[in-house]
Write a protein that holds these residues in place. Sequence first.
Motif, mmCIF file in Angstrom:
data_model
loop_
_atom_site.group_PDB
_atom_site.id
_atom_site.type_symbol
_atom_site.label_atom_id
_atom_site.label_comp_id
_atom_site.label_asym_id
_atom_site.label_seq_id
_atom_site.Cartn_x
_atom_site.Cartn_y
_atom_site.Cartn_z
ATOM 1 N N ARG A 237 55.051 -29.133 69.749
ATOM 2 C CA ARG A 237 53.596 -29.303 69.756
ATOM 3 C C ARG A 237 53.131 -29.924 71.069
ATOM 4 O O ARG A 237 52.586 -31.025 71.092
ATOM 5 C CB ARG A 237 53.184 -30.170 68.563
ATOM 6 C CG ARG A 237 53.431 -29.477 67.238
ATOM 7 C CD ARG A 237 53.545 -30.450 66.066
ATOM 8 N NE ARG A 237 53.841 -29.728 64.838
ATOM 9 C CZ ARG A 237 55.060 -29.330 64.475
ATOM 10 N NH1 ARG A 237 56.106 -29.592 65.228
ATOM 11 N NH2 ARG A 237 55.241 -28.679 63.343
ATOM 12 N N TYR B 213 59.588 -32.270 66.743
ATOM 13 C CA TYR B 213 58.208 -31.937 66.403
ATOM 14 C C TYR B 213 57.300 -32.113 67.618
ATOM 15 O O TYR B 213 56.401 -31.306 67.850
ATOM 16 C CB TYR B 213 57.721 -32.781 65.235
ATOM 17 C CG TYR B 213 58.052 -32.171 63.892
ATOM 18 C CD1 TYR B 213 57.050 -31.803 63.012
ATOM 19 C CD2 TYR B 213 59.369 -31.959 63.502
ATOM 20 C CE1 TYR B 213 57.345 -31.238 61.784
ATOM 21 C CE2 TYR B 213 59.685 -31.403 62.283
ATOM 22 C CZ TYR B 213 58.669 -31.035 61.425
ATOM 23 O OH TYR B 213 58.965 -30.469 60.210
ATOM 24 N N ARG B 214 57.519 -33.159 68.375
ATOM 25 C CA ARG B 214 56.744 -33.377 69.599
ATOM 26 C C ARG B 214 56.951 -32.201 70.554
ATOM 27 O O ARG B 214 56.014 -31.664 71.121
ATOM 28 C CB ARG B 214 57.153 -34.706 70.247
ATOM 29 C CG ARG B 214 56.766 -34.905 71.681
ATOM 30 C CD ARG B 214 55.314 -35.070 72.005
ATOM 31 N NE ARG B 214 54.709 -36.234 71.434
ATOM 32 C CZ ARG B 214 53.422 -36.298 71.151
ATOM 33 N NH1 ARG B 214 52.636 -35.277 71.377
ATOM 34 N NH2 ARG B 214 52.903 -37.371 70.623
ATOM 35 N N VAL C 177 51.021 -35.078 65.595
ATOM 36 C CA VAL C 177 52.470 -34.932 65.403
ATOM 37 C C VAL C 177 52.894 -35.681 64.142
ATOM 38 O O VAL C 177 53.650 -35.156 63.320
ATOM 39 C CB VAL C 177 53.254 -35.427 66.641
ATOM 40 C CG1 VAL C 177 54.759 -35.373 66.375
ATOM 41 C CG2 VAL C 177 52.895 -34.603 67.872
ATOM 42 N N ARG D 122 61.218 -36.159 67.863
ATOM 43 C CA ARG D 122 61.268 -35.550 69.207
ATOM 44 C C ARG D 122 61.133 -34.033 69.123
ATOM 45 O O ARG D 122 60.466 -33.404 69.953
ATOM 46 C CB ARG D 122 62.567 -35.945 69.912
ATOM 47 C CG ARG D 122 62.567 -37.378 70.422
ATOM 48 C CD ARG D 122 63.774 -37.679 71.287
ATOM 49 N NE ARG D 122 65.047 -37.541 70.589
ATOM 50 C CZ ARG D 122 65.587 -38.477 69.798
ATOM 51 N NH1 ARG D 122 64.962 -39.630 69.601
ATOM 52 N NH2 ARG D 122 66.745 -38.264 69.207
ATOM 53 N N PRO E 70 49.526 -38.064 69.217
ATOM 54 C CA PRO E 70 50.521 -38.675 68.325
ATOM 55 C C PRO E 70 50.123 -38.568 66.846
ATOM 56 O O PRO E 70 50.976 -38.329 65.994
ATOM 57 C CB PRO E 70 50.574 -40.132 68.789
ATOM 58 C CG PRO E 70 50.195 -40.070 70.232
ATOM 59 C CD PRO E 70 49.163 -38.961 70.322
#
Length: 176
Positions: free
Chosen positions: A48, A44-45, A56, A42, A53
């Motif tokens: 970015r 890292y998402r 990531v 979460r 997906p």
Amino acid sequence: MVGYNTEEYRLWFVPSGLVDRIGPLAFALARLKYRIGGRVARLYRAHRPGAKPGEVLGALVTDKVLRVPLNRLADERTSRTYMYEFAWRTPVQDLGACHALEIGFVFDTLRTADAVALAGPGAPQPLADAMHAAWVSFARTGDPGWPAWSGKRPVMRFDVEPELVYALLEDERAAW
């Protein structure tokens, strides 16, 4: 001296099409396979926005396999350790700052067929000059020209304009 490329994963994820084929289910399964917790994913998402997906996941795998272990290695070493990150993004096939891209810059061999295949014909010579000089200085004197790893965790980021940065965002570091 130890280092990594910002987007190591792109050498495998982009040519194979994996960067575009990973959806939510494949992402979740890969997270389980690589034992990457939900909190880290979460984070890292969130860092970015707009990333696919597959991008990531690639960032997570690059950090899990290379960046985090190298940071930990540098933390544990008792002798001077210098860390670098190669961040220049090649225009070739959207490979970005992929695995092995830095080799032509380290050895100042940008005009060889292998280097051109990864970096393209217009790779920045000043970046190769800077990176090659750092490696030569390190080989000759043990000092590449930036501060050694310490509590502040300095990293020389080699991009169009090389700059001194600091390792992992603190929240990413804590999450690992």
